[in-house]
Design a protein around this motif. Structure first.
Motif, mmCIF file in Angstrom:
data_model
loop_
_atom_site.group_PDB
_atom_site.id
_atom_site.type_symbol
_atom_site.label_atom_id
_atom_site.label_comp_id
_atom_site.label_asym_id
_atom_site.label_seq_id
_atom_site.Cartn_x
_atom_site.Cartn_y
_atom_site.Cartn_z
ATOM 1 N N ILE A 92 0.881 -1.167 0.165
ATOM 2 C CA ILE A 92 0.092 -0.333 0.198
ATOM 3 C C ILE A 92 1.207 1.633 -0.247
ATOM 4 C CG2 ILE A 92 -1.988 1.317 1.227
ATOM 5 C CD1 ILE A 92 -2.777 -1.407 2.274
ATOM 6 N N SER A 93 1.996 1.407 0.659
ATOM 7 C CA SER A 93 2.885 2.242 0.804
ATOM 8 C C SER A 93 3.670 2.654 -0.314
ATOM 9 C CB SER A 93 3.909 2.381 2.419
ATOM 10 O OG SER A 93 4.488 3.346 2.195
ATOM 11 N N GLY A 94 3.697 1.319 -0.871
ATOM 12 C CA GLY A 94 4.742 1.761 -2.228
ATOM 13 C C GLY A 94 3.672 2.310 -3.423
ATOM 14 N N LEU A 95 2.003 2.076 -3.088
ATOM 15 C CA LEU A 95 1.271 2.540 -4.495
ATOM 16 C C LEU A 95 0.388 4.060 -4.159
ATOM 17 C CD1 LEU A 95 -1.112 -0.694 -4.332
ATOM 18 C CD2 LEU A 95 0.060 0.221 -6.618
ATOM 19 N N VAL A 96 0.685 4.439 -3.030
ATOM 20 C CA VAL A 96 -0.021 5.547 -2.321
ATOM 21 C C VAL A 96 1.411 6.372 -1.923
ATOM 22 C CG1 VAL A 96 -1.682 4.834 -1.466
ATOM 23 C CG2 VAL A 96 -0.089 5.299 0.052
ATOM 24 N N GLY A 97 2.407 6.515 -1.726
ATOM 25 C CA GLY A 97 3.525 7.123 -1.967
ATOM 26 C C GLY A 97 3.244 7.835 -0.084
ATOM 27 N N LEU A 98 2.760 7.458 1.128
ATOM 28 C CA LEU A 98 2.183 7.926 2.409
ATOM 29 C C LEU A 98 2.984 7.009 3.327
ATOM 30 C CD1 LEU A 98 -0.831 9.509 1.319
ATOM 31 C CD2 LEU A 98 0.993 10.736 2.196
ATOM 32 N N PRO A 99 3.661 6.843 4.222
ATOM 33 C CA PRO A 99 3.472 6.088 5.590
ATOM 34 C C PRO A 99 2.254 5.232 5.965
ATOM 35 C CG PRO A 99 4.338 8.408 5.831
ATOM 36 C CD PRO A 99 3.636 8.363 4.601
ATOM 37 N N VAL A 100 2.502 4.068 6.279
ATOM 38 C CA VAL A 100 1.551 3.065 6.591
ATOM 39 C C VAL A 100 1.412 2.545 7.687
ATOM 40 C CG1 VAL A 100 0.067 1.582 5.688
ATOM 41 C CG2 VAL A 100 0.654 3.023 3.942
#
Length: 310
Positions: A92-100
C-alpha cells in the motif's frame, strides 16, 4: 493534522479522512475482492488517492481482519481474506507514497473507542466486537496491547468448553462458538428444532432458514425460543468476561459489533452473569460494561489515530 483510516473487512473496504479529534471529515467505501489479495491493496490505494485529493495527508492507518505481525507491516493469516504472509504495508505504501501502519481491525476498533468513544478517560479497557465471531482489543495503561508477536487479544478463541463445538480456527469449544452472533443463531435453531411450539413466532418470521435478524425480531415480539437463545448467549458472554477479568482486571468492558444492536435483549443478564461468576466477587470493584459509541466507524477512526501516533 489529517490522517486516513481504512477498515478492511471480508466484503468491503471503508475509509475516511480523520482529524485530531477523531472526527471523520470525509469517507468512502468499496467492495472487497476477498480472493485476490493484490486487488485488496489496489482497492485501498484507490480510496486513499480519492480521499487525499486536495488535502495534506500525513499517514494512513489500515485495520485488517487478520493476524498482524509485531512490526505492524504484514498480515500473517486472515480467515476471511486470501492473505498468507501478505506484506500489506509495503504494497500500500508503494502505491500511495505515504507512511502506512497496519493493525488488526479489532485492535483498531478498541483504540478508537478508548480514545474517542465509550472508553474515554479509561486506562484499562477490554473491547469486544460481537459479530459472526468475537473480536477483541486490549488497552492497558493507556497503550494498545498486542503481545510478543503482535497477535494478542484473540479473545474469541479462548477455549471455554473442552470437547465443545468445532471452531473455524481449528480448535473446539472456543468462546465465540457460544457468545457470538453465529452462536446465538445456532442456539435458536437448536431450541426451535427440539421444541417448535416454543418458536412459533421465530419459525413464522424465518420461513425456511433462521438467521440473526429473525431471532432478534422474534425475541422482541416475545418468542420463547428466541428469548431463551439470548439468555444462553448472555450467560456465556458474562462468563467469558468474568474469566478475562480474573486475568486482566480491566476497569471497563466495551461491547460493540452487530449483535450489540440488540443489547436490550441481553446486556442486563450478561452484567448479572459477570457479577455472579467473577472470582473474588464481593471483595473487588466490578468493571463497568458499556456499549460502544462509534459504531461502524470505530475501526476507521482508531486506525487513523494509530497512524498519527506511529
Amino acid at each position: 493534522m489529517l490522517t486516513i483510516g481504512v477498515d478492511i473487512g471480508g466484503t468491503k473496504v471503508a475509509a475516511g479522512v480523520v482529524d485530531d479529534n477523531g472526527e471523520i471529515v470525509e469517507h468512502t467505501r468499496r467492495p472487497t475482492a476477498a480472493d485476490r489479495p493484490d486487488l485488496v491493496a489496489e482497492t485501498v490505494a484507490d480510496v486513499v488517492r480519492e480521499l487525499s485529493a486536495g488535502r495534506d495527508i500525513e499517514a494512513v492507518g489500515v485495520g485488517a481482519a487478520g493476524f498482524v505481525d509485531e512490526t505492524r507491516s504484514m498480515v500473517r493469516f486472515a480467515p476471511n481474506l486470501a492473505w498468507r504472509e501478505e506484506p500489506l504495508q509495503k504494497k500500500i505504501s508503494g502505491l500511495v507514497g505515504l507512511p502506512v501502519v497496519i493493525e488488526n481491525d479489532a485492535n483498531a476498533m478498541a483504540w478508537g473507542e478508548t480514545r474517542f468513544g465509550a472508553g474515554r478517560g479509561q486506562s484499562h479497557v477490554i473491547c469486544l466486537t460481537l459479530g459472526t465471531g468475537i473480536g477483541g482489543g486490549l488497552v492497558f495503561d493507556g497503550a494498545l496491547y498486542r503481545g510478543r508477536w503482535g497477535m494478542g487479544a484473540e479473545l474469541g478463541h479462548m477455549q471455554v468448553l473442552p470437547g465443545g463445538r468445532p471452531c473455524g480456527c481449528g480448535n473446539v469449544g472456543c468462546w465465540e462458538q457460544y457468545a457470538s452472533g453465529q452462536a446465538l443463531v445456532k442456539e435458536a435453531r437448536e431450541i426451535a428444532a427440539a421444541d417448535p411450539g416454543r418458536a412459533r413466532t421465530l419459525l413464522g418470521l424465518a420461513g425456511g432458514k433462521i438467521e440473526g435478524e429473525e431471532v432478534t425480531e422474534a425475541a422482541q415480539r416475545g418468542d420463547e425460543a428466541s428469548l431463551a437463545a439470548f439468555d444462553v448467549f448472555a450467560d456465556w458472554l458474562g462468563q467469558g468476561m468474568a474469566d478475562l477479568a480474573a486475568i486482566l482486571d480491566p476497569g471497563c468492558f466495551i461491547i460493540g459489533g452487530g449483535v450489540s444492536r440488540a443489547a436490550d435483549l441481553f446486556l442486563d443478564r450478561a452484567r448479572r452473569a459477570f457479577a455472579e461468576r467473577l472470582t473474588g466477587r464481593g471483595h473487588r470493584p466490578l468493571a463497568d460494561i458499556r456499549l460502544a459509541e462509534l459504531g461502524a466507524s470505530a475501526g476507521m477512526v482508531g486506525a487513523a489515530d494509530l497512524a498519527r501516533r506511529r
